[in-house]
Motif scaffolding. Structure first.
Motif, PDB file in Angstrom:
ATOM      1  N   PHE A 119      -8.778   3.939  -7.892  1.00 13.00           N
ATOM      2  CA  PHE A 119      -7.252   3.835  -7.509  1.00 13.00           C
ATOM      3  C   PHE A 119      -6.529   3.839  -8.684  1.00 13.00           C
ATOM      4  CE2 PHE A 119      -8.238  -0.904  -7.994  1.00 13.00           C
ATOM      5  CZ  PHE A 119      -7.348  -1.269  -8.729  1.00 13.00           C
ATOM      6  N   THR A 159      -8.513  -1.212  -3.437  1.00 11.76           N
ATOM      7  CA  THR A 159      -7.595  -0.235  -3.274  1.00 11.76           C
ATOM      8  C   THR A 159      -6.277  -0.590  -4.288  1.00 11.76           C
ATOM      9  OG1 THR A 159      -5.856  -1.617  -1.762  1.00 11.76           O
ATOM     10  CG2 THR A 159      -8.052  -0.369  -0.742  1.00 11.76           C
ATOM     11  N   ASN A 160      -5.421   0.210  -4.279  1.00 11.24           N
ATOM     12  CA  ASN A 160      -4.122   0.080  -5.212  1.00 11.24           C
ATOM     13  C   ASN A 160      -3.339  -0.828  -4.828  1.00 11.24           C
ATOM     14  OD1 ASN A 160      -3.365   1.655  -2.880  1.00 11.24           O
ATOM     15  ND2 ASN A 160      -1.942   2.415  -4.053  1.00 11.24           N
TER      16      ASN A 160
END
Length: 348
Positions: A20, A61-62
Motif C-alpha cells: 500500500f 491498507t493505507n
C-alpha cells in the motif's frame, strides 16, 4: 510457463511488491518511521503540517489503524520513533513529554513530563521491556515500558547538541550521541565515551551498537566510518575507513555484529557495506544521482542479510535514479528499489 517466452529469460524475479501507499499526507511529510521486528506493524511521524503519529498494519491498507495528533521531534536519520518486536511498545518524544503506546490504541499507555522543556529522542528496546529517552537538557531516562516507572536516570554532556539514541535488544545498553561524541551506559552506569569527528565537524546521526554492545560504529563529517570494540573499560578503535563524498551520514550495525552499513552525501551519495572484520567495503553502490543525493537513512536486518537505504534524491527533475534501495548482503545490485520518477521527492 513464464520462462517459455523469450522476453522472460534471464530476468530476476522477486515476490517484492507494493502492498500500500498512504498518499493522504494532508500537507505533511513522514520524517521518521519504524517497523516492528515481526514485520507486522509500522509507526510513522508525520511532521510539518497536520502533525501526528500514525500506526499501520503492514499487511493492511493505507488507512492507519490509529492516529495521535501532536508535534513530535524528528532528526535527519529518520530513527526518532520506537517500535518493539511485536509492536507491544511504541514511542515518540516531544519537547515536553515521552509517549508510550501499544498497537491496540491511540490513547497513550503512559506519558512522562520532563522537568524542563527539552527536545527528546524516545526509543523502545526490541523486546518491548524498556523505553529510553534522551533529552536536550542532558538527561537520559530509562522507563519500564509497562508501567512508565523511571528505572534510572543519567546525565551526559552537550545535551543541546543531541543527535539520537541506540539501544540493544533488552535495553540494558544505551548509546547517546551528541554532535561531536557519544556516551555508552550499561544499566544506568557510564560505560565509556568516544569522540566523533571534531567539535565543529561531528555528526548529525546516532552511533550504533550490536546486540551485546561489544561493537560500536560511528560516521562523521570528516568522511570516516569507524568501528570500535569494548575492552578494558573502554571502546578501542578496531579500524577506520574514509568513504566520504564528502561526509558520512547514517550508519548501521547488525545485531550479531557481522555487518556494517554506511551512507554518504551530499554530492553523489553512495552506500558502503562492510564485514566488521575488514575496513575494505564488501561492496558499494552509487545509483542515487548526483548533486543533492544525500543518503538519509540506512538499516540492516538482525543478521545483516538485508540492507535498506533511503535517499533525498537527485535535484534533477527527471531520471530514474533511486530514492530507495534494498540489497542482499552479498551483492551491491538492488533486489528492490523505488526510482525518483516512481516516487518524486525525498525519503527519510
Amino acid at each position: 510457463t513464464l520462462n517459455s517466452h523469450p522476453v522472460c529469460e534471464n530476468r530476476f524475479w522477486s515476490d517484492t511488491g507494493v502492498i500500500f501507499v498512504d498518499r493522504n499526507h494532508r500537507n505533511a511529510i513522514v520524517e521518521a518511521i519504524g517497523i516492528s521486528g515481526d514485520g507486522m506493524g509500522i509507526l510513522a511521524n508525520w511532521w510539518l503540517n497536520d502533525e501526528r503519529i500514525a500506526f499501520y498494519r503492514s499487511t493492511g491498507t493505507n488507512i492507519p489503524i490509529w492516529e495521535y495528533p501532536g508535534e513530535f521531534i524528528w532528526n535527519y536519520g529518520g530513527h526518532w520513533v520506537g517500535i518493539s518486536q511485536e509492536a507491544t511498545a511504541l514511542s515518540a518524544g516531544s519537547d515536553q513529554k515521552a509517549y508510550k503506546w501499544s498497537r491496540l490504541s491511540s490513547t497513550p499507555d503512559w506519558t512522562y513530563s520532563y522537568p524542563q522543556l527539552a527536545n527528546s529522542c524516545v526509543l523502545v528496546a526490541k523486546d518491548g521491556s524498556k523505553v529510553a529517552a534522551a533529552t536536550s537538557s542532558g538527561i537520559l531516562y530509562m522507563f519500564d515500558a509497562l508501567t512508565g516507572e523511571v528505572l534510572w536516570t543519567a546525565t551526559f554532556n552537550e545535551g543541546n547538541r543531541l543527535q539520537g539514541l541506540d539501544l540493544n535488544p533488552d535495553g540494558s545498553i544505551v548509546v547517546v550521541t551528541v554532535y561531536d561524541s557519544c556516551f555508552v551506559f550499561e544499566n544506568g552506569m557510564r560505560r565509556a565515551g568516544i569522540s566523533i569527528g571534531s567539535y565543529y565537524t561531528g555528526t548529525q546521526y546516532p552511533a550504533k551498537i550490536c546486540a551485546d554492545g561489544h561493537l560500536l560504529v560511528t560516521g562523521d563529517y570528516h568522511g570516516y566510518v569507524k568501528l570500535y570494540r569494548f575492552g578494558g573499560g573502554r571502546y578501542n578503535l578496531v579500524w577506520q575507513r574514509f568513504i566520504g563524498t564528502p561526509w558520512v551520514t547514517d550508519v548501521a550495525i547488525s545485531d550479531d555484529g557481522s555487518t556494517i552499513l554506511a551512507g554518504t552525501g551530499y554530492a553523489n551519495g553512495k552506500v558502503c557495506l562492510f564485514d566488521s572484520s575488514s575496513s575494505h567495503p564488501r561492496w558499494q553502490y552509487q545509483g542515487y544521482g548526483g548533486y543533492g543525493a544525500l543518503i538519509a537513512s540506512v538499516a540492516l536486518s538482525a543478521d545483516g542479510g538485508r540492507a535498506a537505504v533511503a535517499c533525498w534524491g537527485d535535484t534533477a527533475l527527471t531520471g530514474t535514479t533511486y530514492v530507495l534501495t534494498v540489497h542482499d548482503r552479498n551483492s551491491a545490485q538492488p533486489i528492490f528499489g523505488i526510482t525518483r520518477d516512481e516516487e518524486p521527492g525525498s525519503l527519510f
